[in-house]
Enzyme design. Structure first.
Site, PDB file in Angstrom:
ATOM      1  N   ASP A  94       0.816  -1.208   0.000  1.00 49.52           N
ATOM      2  CA  ASP A  94       0.000   0.000   0.000  1.00 49.52           C
ATOM      3  C   ASP A  94       0.857   1.269   0.000  1.00 49.52           C
ATOM      4  O   ASP A  94       0.460   2.295  -0.550  1.00 49.52           O
ATOM      5  CB  ASP A  94      -0.937   0.003   1.205  1.00 49.52           C
ATOM      6  CG  ASP A  94      -2.102  -0.973   1.030  1.00 49.52           C
ATOM      7  OD1 ASP A  94      -2.385  -1.357  -0.121  1.00 49.52           O
ATOM      8  OD2 ASP A  94      -2.720  -1.354   2.045  1.00 49.52           O
ATOM      9  N   GLY A  95       2.048   1.208   0.607  1.00 45.23           N
ATOM     10  CA  GLY A  95       2.939   2.371   0.603  1.00 45.23           C
ATOM     11  C   GLY A  95       3.368   2.744  -0.806  1.00 45.23           C
ATOM     12  O   GLY A  95       3.447   3.927  -1.153  1.00 45.23           O
ATOM     13  N   ASN A 134      -4.279   9.446   1.504  1.00 45.90           N
ATOM     14  CA  ASN A 134      -4.898   9.013   2.762  1.00 45.90           C
ATOM     15  C   ASN A 134      -5.196  10.150   3.727  1.00 45.90           C
ATOM     16  O   ASN A 134      -6.349  10.421   4.036  1.00 45.90           O
ATOM     17  CB  ASN A 134      -4.011   7.979   3.464  1.00 45.90           C
ATOM     18  CG  ASN A 134      -4.290   6.564   3.010  1.00 45.90           C
ATOM     19  OD1 ASN A 134      -5.215   6.313   2.238  1.00 45.90           O
ATOM     20  ND2 ASN A 134      -3.481   5.628   3.484  1.00 45.90           N
ATOM     21  N   ASP A 193      -3.473  15.232  21.554  1.00 44.49           N
ATOM     22  CA  ASP A 193      -2.126  14.882  21.097  1.00 44.49           C
ATOM     23  C   ASP A 193      -1.913  15.282  19.651  1.00 44.49           C
ATOM     24  O   ASP A 193      -0.770  15.387  19.188  1.00 44.49           O
ATOM     25  CB  ASP A 193      -1.883  13.380  21.254  1.00 44.49           C
ATOM     26  CG  ASP A 193      -1.607  12.977  22.692  1.00 44.49           C
ATOM     27  OD1 ASP A 193      -1.326  13.875  23.511  1.00 44.49           O
ATOM     28  OD2 ASP A 193      -1.661  11.773  22.995  1.00 44.49           O
ATOM     29  N   THR A 241      -9.862   4.259   6.285  1.00 39.83           N
ATOM     30  CA  THR A 241      -9.533   2.893   6.695  1.00 39.83           C
ATOM     31  C   THR A 241      -8.051   2.739   7.044  1.00 39.83           C
ATOM     32  O   THR A 241      -7.564   1.617   7.172  1.00 39.83           O
ATOM     33  CB  THR A 241      -9.910   1.890   5.582  1.00 39.83           C
ATOM     34  OG1 THR A 241      -9.340   2.323   4.339  1.00 39.83           O
ATOM     35  CG2 THR A 241     -11.414   1.777   5.430  1.00 39.83           C
ATOM     36  N   ALA A 242      -7.349   3.854   7.206  1.00 39.30           N
ATOM     37  CA  ALA A 242      -5.919   3.807   7.543  1.00 39.30           C
ATOM     38  C   ALA A 242      -5.721   4.308   8.978  1.00 39.30           C
ATOM     39  O   ALA A 242      -6.387   3.834   9.900  1.00 39.30           O
ATOM     40  CB  ALA A 242      -5.131   4.628   6.529  1.00 39.30           C
ATOM     41  N   TYR A 243      -4.841   5.274   9.172  1.00 39.46           N
ATOM     42  CA  TYR A 243      -4.506   5.761  10.519  1.00 39.46           C
ATOM     43  C   TYR A 243      -5.747   6.322  11.220  1.00 39.46           C
ATOM     44  O   TYR A 243      -5.914   6.176  12.432  1.00 39.46           O
ATOM     45  CB  TYR A 243      -3.421   6.824  10.396  1.00 39.46           C
ATOM     46  CG  TYR A 243      -2.676   7.150  11.676  1.00 39.46           C
ATOM     47  CD1 TYR A 243      -2.916   6.446  12.859  1.00 39.46           C
ATOM     48  CD2 TYR A 243      -1.719   8.155  11.702  1.00 39.46           C
ATOM     49  CE1 TYR A 243      -2.226   6.746  14.020  1.00 39.46           C
ATOM     50  CE2 TYR A 243      -1.024   8.469  12.850  1.00 39.46           C
ATOM     51  CZ  TYR A 243      -1.284   7.768  14.013  1.00 39.46           C
ATOM     52  OH  TYR A 243      -0.597   8.062  15.160  1.00 39.46           O
ATOM     53  N   LEU A 281      -8.761   5.290  11.105  1.00 38.29           N
ATOM     54  CA  LEU A 281      -9.535   4.179  11.669  1.00 38.29           C
ATOM     55  C   LEU A 281      -8.904   3.699  12.969  1.00 38.29           C
ATOM     56  O   LEU A 281      -9.600   3.438  13.953  1.00 38.29           O
ATOM     57  CB  LEU A 281      -9.613   3.037  10.659  1.00 38.29           C
ATOM     58  CG  LEU A 281     -10.396   1.797  11.095  1.00 38.29           C
ATOM     59  CD1 LEU A 281     -11.854   2.126  11.351  1.00 38.29           C
ATOM     60  CD2 LEU A 281     -10.275   0.704  10.038  1.00 38.29           C
TER      61      LEU A 281
END
Length: 280
Positions: free
Chosen positions: A58-59, A132, A162, A173-175, A177
């Site tokens: 994915d990267g 993303n 933070d 659906t990445a970070y 999520l």
């Protein structure tokens, strides 16, 4: 037709050769770029490119999206990694996928990309884009951040946290999520704001309607900004402002299955809807 093959760090020479030969069998000229190659070195060649294929996880797909999206080049992802949530093909489907695309047995799925501008006073000091998300979190020596949020020129509020994530529907659906945000259907044009460990429990994620800029002003920092999980963050000082907006051009992703395949991917790749306790 001219195609660019973008390979990730783990892509073996053998798979690159397979991709080149598969394209050549259909009369397609191809050239190769590495994922971490400076964009400036390949800009002129991208101007004549009509297909971009990524070989990696994915990267690598995200890197390909940053090249393909603003140029309107269709993007085809071949998964060589572990997850492959964004990519369309597995390694053993490469030749079949190339044939399917060139024979017109595909559809184009459009995804919103994110454009991020960093301002220091009235001066823009950086501009970047991603598929993303952008993550703004506290620097290592900082306390909890205080961030003022505006949407469409209207003040929304000030949060202590933070950090904060502004994500596209694809990035939901990445970070985002993992930080407690909702899952959005990936073709939606909406942007998503997800606070990271907010001090107040009432500060929850918000989905904003399309075509609205989200502005984050750092009232108390310092902070660090990363786009699409980039390894190198950029320093964001107290008083700096980030403007996050949908990029004018949407990414064109090559798909062979129906749109509903997204829900199958959620189960197969992320385990959504799969009971932890087996059903009797």
């Amino acid at each position: 037709m001219i195609a660019c093959i973008v390979s990730g760090p783990g892509a073996a020479d053998a798979i690159l050769k397979r991709a080149e030969e598969s394209l050549a069998q259909h009369g397609v000229e191809s050239w190769h770029a590495k994922r971490d190659q400076p964009e400036g070195a390949i800009t002129s060649r991208l101007a004549k490119t009509e297909l971009l294929m990524t070989l990696g996880g994915d990267g690598t797909f995200l890197a390909g999206a940053r090249l393909a999206g603003p140029r309107g080049i269709p993007l085809l992802g071949v998964n060589l990694g572990r997850l492959g949530f964004l990519t369309e093909l597995e390694e053993d489907q490469l030749e079949e996928g190339v044939s399917g695309f060139l024979e017109g047995k595909h559809r184009i799925e459009e995804r919103t990309m994110l454009q991020v501008e960093l301002f220091r006073g009235a001066r823009r000091v950086a501009r970047s884009m991603g598929l993303n998300e952008v993550v703004v979190d506290r620097a290592e020596d900082a306390r909890m951040l205080r961030v003022q949020i505006e949407v469409g020129g209207q003040g929304v509020g000030v949060i202590d946290a933070d950090g904060a994530i502004v994500a596209t529907a694809t990035g939901s659906t990445a970070y985002a999520l993992a930080t407690g945000g909702p899952i959005l259907e990936p073709t939606l044009r909406d942007l998503l704001l997800v606070p990271m460990n907010p001090f107040a429990l009432t500060v929850r994620p918000i989905v904003f309607s399309p075509q609205q800029d989200i502005v984050l002003s750092i009232v108390r920092g310092p902070a660090e900004m990363r786009i699409d999980g980039g390894r190198r963050g950029r320093a964001v000082a107290t008083g700096d402002t980030l403007r996050c907006s949908p990029h004018p051009r949407r990414l064109k992703v090559i798909r062979f299955g129906p749109p509903e395949d997204f829900y199958r991917r959620l189960g197969d790749k992320l385990g959504w809807g799969r009971p932890l306790v087996p059903m009797k």
